[in-house]
Write a protein that holds these residues in place. Structure first.
Motif, PDB file in Angstrom:
ATOM      1  N   GLU A 242      -1.111  32.617   4.009  1.00 34.83           N
ATOM      2  CA  GLU A 242      -0.357  31.288   4.036  1.00 34.83           C
ATOM      3  C   GLU A 242      -1.295  30.363   4.646  1.00 34.83           C
ATOM      4  O   GLU A 242      -2.645  29.247   4.995  1.00 34.83           O
ATOM      5  CB  GLU A 242       0.971  30.552   3.679  1.00 34.83           C
ATOM      6  CG  GLU A 242       1.500  29.371   3.931  1.00 34.83           C
ATOM      7  CD  GLU A 242       1.780  28.287   2.592  1.00 34.83           C
ATOM      8  OE1 GLU A 242       2.340  29.489   1.780  1.00 34.83           O
ATOM      9  OE2 GLU A 242       1.053  27.554   1.825  1.00 34.83           O
ATOM     10  N   SER A 243      -1.553  30.416   5.983  1.00 33.15           N
ATOM     11  CA  SER A 243      -2.261  29.729   7.012  1.00 33.15           C
ATOM     12  C   SER A 243      -3.064  30.140   6.690  1.00 33.15           C
ATOM     13  O   SER A 243      -4.546  29.331   7.762  1.00 33.15           O
ATOM     14  CB  SER A 243      -1.181  30.471   8.549  1.00 33.15           C
ATOM     15  OG  SER A 243      -1.760  31.815   8.824  1.00 33.15           O
TER      16      SER A 243
ATOM     17  N   THR B  25      -4.805  31.666  -1.644  1.00 31.19           N
ATOM     18  CA  THR B  25      -3.546  32.243  -2.584  1.00 31.19           C
ATOM     19  C   THR B  25      -3.454  32.731  -2.985  1.00 31.19           C
ATOM     20  O   THR B  25      -2.981  34.458  -2.918  1.00 31.19           O
ATOM     21  CB  THR B  25      -4.485  31.333  -4.197  1.00 31.19           C
ATOM     22  OG1 THR B  25      -5.181  32.141  -4.819  1.00 31.19           O
ATOM     23  CG2 THR B  25      -5.069  30.289  -3.901  1.00 31.19           C
ATOM     24  N   TYR B  26      -1.830  33.147  -3.013  1.00 28.70           N
ATOM     25  CA  TYR B  26      -0.820  34.407  -2.402  1.00 28.70           C
ATOM     26  C   TYR B  26       0.062  34.195  -3.201  1.00 28.70           C
ATOM     27  O   TYR B  26       0.975  33.799  -3.624  1.00 28.70           O
ATOM     28  CB  TYR B  26      -0.434  35.099  -0.797  1.00 28.70           C
ATOM     29  CG  TYR B  26       0.335  33.523  -0.111  1.00 28.70           C
ATOM     30  CD1 TYR B  26       0.474  32.624  -0.192  1.00 28.70           C
ATOM     31  CD2 TYR B  26       1.636  34.609  -0.563  1.00 28.70           C
ATOM     32  CE1 TYR B  26       1.213  32.188   0.059  1.00 28.70           C
ATOM     33  CE2 TYR B  26       2.765  33.509   0.003  1.00 28.70           C
ATOM     34  CZ  TYR B  26       2.399  32.346   0.583  1.00 28.70           C
ATOM     35  OH  TYR B  26       3.438  31.414   0.570  1.00 28.70           O
TER      36      TYR B  26
ATOM     37  N   GLY C 105       1.952  37.374   4.411  1.00 25.42           N
ATOM     38  CA  GLY C 105       2.508  36.654   3.037  1.00 25.42           C
ATOM     39  C   GLY C 105       2.696  34.937   4.074  1.00 25.42           C
ATOM     40  O   GLY C 105       1.310  34.092   3.479  1.00 25.42           O
TER      41      GLY C 105
ATOM     42  N   HIS D  57       8.965  28.061   6.328  1.00 26.77           N
ATOM     43  CA  HIS D  57       7.498  28.693   5.748  1.00 26.77           C
ATOM     44  C   HIS D  57       7.157  28.334   3.964  1.00 26.77           C
ATOM     45  O   HIS D  57       6.141  28.481   3.651  1.00 26.77           O
ATOM     46  CB  HIS D  57       6.814  30.029   6.020  1.00 26.77           C
ATOM     47  CG  HIS D  57       6.704  30.355   7.385  1.00 26.77           C
ATOM     48  ND1 HIS D  57       5.598  29.993   7.745  1.00 26.77           N
ATOM     49  CD2 HIS D  57       7.407  30.378   8.476  1.00 26.77           C
ATOM     50  CE1 HIS D  57       5.577  29.946   9.423  1.00 26.77           C
ATOM     51  NE2 HIS D  57       6.336  30.391   9.672  1.00 26.77           N
ATOM     52  N   GLN D  58       8.331  27.996   3.626  1.00 24.79           N
ATOM     53  CA  GLN D  58       8.079  28.223   2.144  1.00 24.79           C
ATOM     54  C   GLN D  58       7.316  29.020   1.384  1.00 24.79           C
ATOM     55  O   GLN D  58       5.914  28.618   0.353  1.00 24.79           O
ATOM     56  CB  GLN D  58       7.201  26.716   1.331  1.00 24.79           C
ATOM     57  CG  GLN D  58       8.551  24.936   1.632  1.00 24.79           C
ATOM     58  CD  GLN D  58       8.216  24.215   1.402  1.00 24.79           C
ATOM     59  OE1 GLN D  58       7.300  23.450   1.262  1.00 24.79           O
ATOM     60  NE2 GLN D  58       9.739  23.475   0.874  1.00 24.79           N
ATOM     61  N   LEU D  59       7.605  30.594   1.667  1.00 24.00           N
ATOM     62  CA  LEU D  59       6.562  31.192   1.295  1.00 24.00           C
ATOM     63  C   LEU D  59       7.269  31.425  -0.443  1.00 24.00           C
ATOM     64  O   LEU D  59       7.975  31.208  -1.196  1.00 24.00           O
ATOM     65  CB  LEU D  59       7.165  32.608   1.627  1.00 24.00           C
ATOM     66  CG  LEU D  59       6.720  32.544   3.328  1.00 24.00           C
ATOM     67  CD1 LEU D  59       7.437  33.705   4.173  1.00 24.00           C
ATOM     68  CD2 LEU D  59       5.439  32.584   3.702  1.00 24.00           C
ATOM     69  N   LYS D  60       5.606  31.781  -1.026  1.00 24.16           N
ATOM     70  CA  LYS D  60       5.506  32.004  -2.554  1.00 24.16           C
ATOM     71  C   LYS D  60       6.135  33.721  -2.853  1.00 24.16           C
ATOM     72  O   LYS D  60       4.996  34.113  -2.720  1.00 24.16           O
ATOM     73  CB  LYS D  60       4.658  31.686  -3.039  1.00 24.16           C
ATOM     74  CG  LYS D  60       3.933  30.587  -3.074  1.00 24.16           C
ATOM     75  CD  LYS D  60       2.559  30.068  -2.932  1.00 24.16           C
ATOM     76  CE  LYS D  60       2.370  28.547  -2.838  1.00 24.16           C
ATOM     77  NZ  LYS D  60       1.882  28.226  -1.628  1.00 24.16           N
TER      78      LYS D  60
END
Ligand SMILES: Cc1cc2nc3c(=O)[nH]c(=O)nc-3n(C[C@H](O)[C@H](O)[C@H](O)COP(=O)(O)OP(=O)(O)OC[C@H]3O[C@@H](n4cnc5c(N)ncnc54)[C@H](O)[C@@H]3O)c2cc1C
Length: 326
Positions: free
Chosen positions: A23-24, A28-29, A19, A87-90
């Motif tokens: 992101e980097s 979109t994930y 993830g 990292h504010q991962l989704k």
């Protein structure tokens, strides 16, 4: 219906690493997990200490500082929570992926909470959900467990532990020291596994030698009843009194989940799923594997330390394909 570049199945350390990399790379994930964040680690024994030093468990360049060189389960849970927030991962937690179907635009995915369309899939589902069953009478009794959490329930009890790898040895030593009435190990091989942590192996061997922990080598448990068990030993069948059984006989990846997606596995032991070791892509274009699932039944081949790199390999491959397509 949500449409994304990448669905990551499994919010374990390696799913999270994927993830961060996605992101980097500007993809979109979404990371979905059937349980909580790092669900497997959450289910490890409460007092567990990793064999890796904390720097080897780091992902996304976030430093992992622990009290001792080898972190505890509690410290790892805190670390992966912090990484996910910073990292504010989704993520979508408590949301099992039920079905993945290939279509013209990639994959239609059905989860417990919603459906979505994803161009690519990473399967990072580990192996900790499916224990190897003993396949014997009485295995389904409530006194039998394939997961060890802590020693307290076994205080003053007669406990049998099946297996001779790290999990079995850790449980045997802890329960003996927390005053289980009797700890008996039932071991198929003729000795404690060579892969047991080098600083623990002499401890268990000496406890067995002095008789504090009883061990039946080259033996198998053959039946479990309410207050006793049968063991097939080289000297014949032995029946001993018993209150609890911990069957620490290992775990295996969910092959059915993989094959429903069309992912094939090798037909010989260790039945590793088929993937390209350069890109981690499986025989199904657009479906990748990451983390410990890659070893098949060889569950000690990959760990966090040596599989973090899968994230880079996969995201690079997805990016390269996107560039080539433009
Ligand atoms: C007791 C123990 C100690 C260990 N110690 C170390 C160590 O010191 N160092 C080291 O490097 N490794 C260690 N390992 C190995 C490694 O920690 C774990 O195997 C690690 O968690 C693997 O990471 P992963 O992301 O590949 O899979 P996992 O962490 O197992 O994550 C898989 C995730 O997928 C989820 N999932 C499964 N099916 C679905 C589905 N259908 N839909 C949605 N989500 C799903 C699960 O809930 C889980 O959260 C240890 C393992 C064990 C069992």
């Amino acid at each position: 219906m949500q449409n994304i570049d990448l669905l990551i199945i499994g919010a374990g350390p390696i799913g999270l690493a994927c993830g961060i990399k996605a992101e980097s790379a500007g993809l979109t994930y979404l990371i979905v997990d059937k349980g909580t964040l790092v669900n497997s680690i959450y289910h490890y024994p409460y007092g567990m200490t990793f064999f890796s030093t904390s720097d080897k468990l780091e992902i996304g360049g976030v430093p992992f500082i622990s009290h001792n060189p080898k972190p505890t389960r509690m410290e790892a849970l805190e670390y992966y929570r912090r990484v996910t927030s910073s990292h504010q991962l989704k993520t979508s937690l408590y949301n099992a992926v039920k079905k993945v179907e290939k279509n013209d635009a990639g994959f239609k995915v059905n989860t417990e909470k919603f459906d979505l369309q994803a161009e690519n899939i990473i399967v990072a589902t580990g192996f900790y959900d499916l224990p190897h069953n003993l396949g014997i009478a009485g295995e389904d009794l409530p006194k039998v467990s394939h997961y060890y959490k802590e020693a307290h329930p076994y205080f003053d009890m007669k406990l049998a532990i099946v297996g001779a790898a790290n999990s079995a040895v850790d449980a045997a030593l802890e329960c003996y020291r927390k005053r289980a009435k009797e700890v008996t190990m039932i071991i198929r091989e003729e000795e404690i596994r060579k892969t047991v942590k080098y600083w623990v192996k002499p401890d268990i061997e000496n406890r067995i030698k002095e008789g504090s922990i009883k061990a039946y080598f080259e033996s198998e448990i053959s039946s479990i009843r309410g207050n006793e068990i049968d063991i097939e030993t080289p000297e014949g069948k032995v029946t001993i009194e018993n209150d609890f059984v911990l069957a620490m006989t290992g775990y295996e990846p969910n092959y059915e989940f993989l094959s429903d997606m069309g992912v094939k596995k090798n037909q010989e032991s260790p039945y590793a799923p088929i993937y390209d070791p350069k890109s981690m892509e499986t025989n199904v274009e657009g479906i990748y594997l990451a983390g410990v699932i890659c070893g098949g039944m060889e569950t000690n081949k990959w760990f966090i330390e040596n599989s973090r790199v899968h994230a880079d390999m996969i995201i690079d491959d997805i990016k390269n394909k996107k560039m080539a397509f433009k």
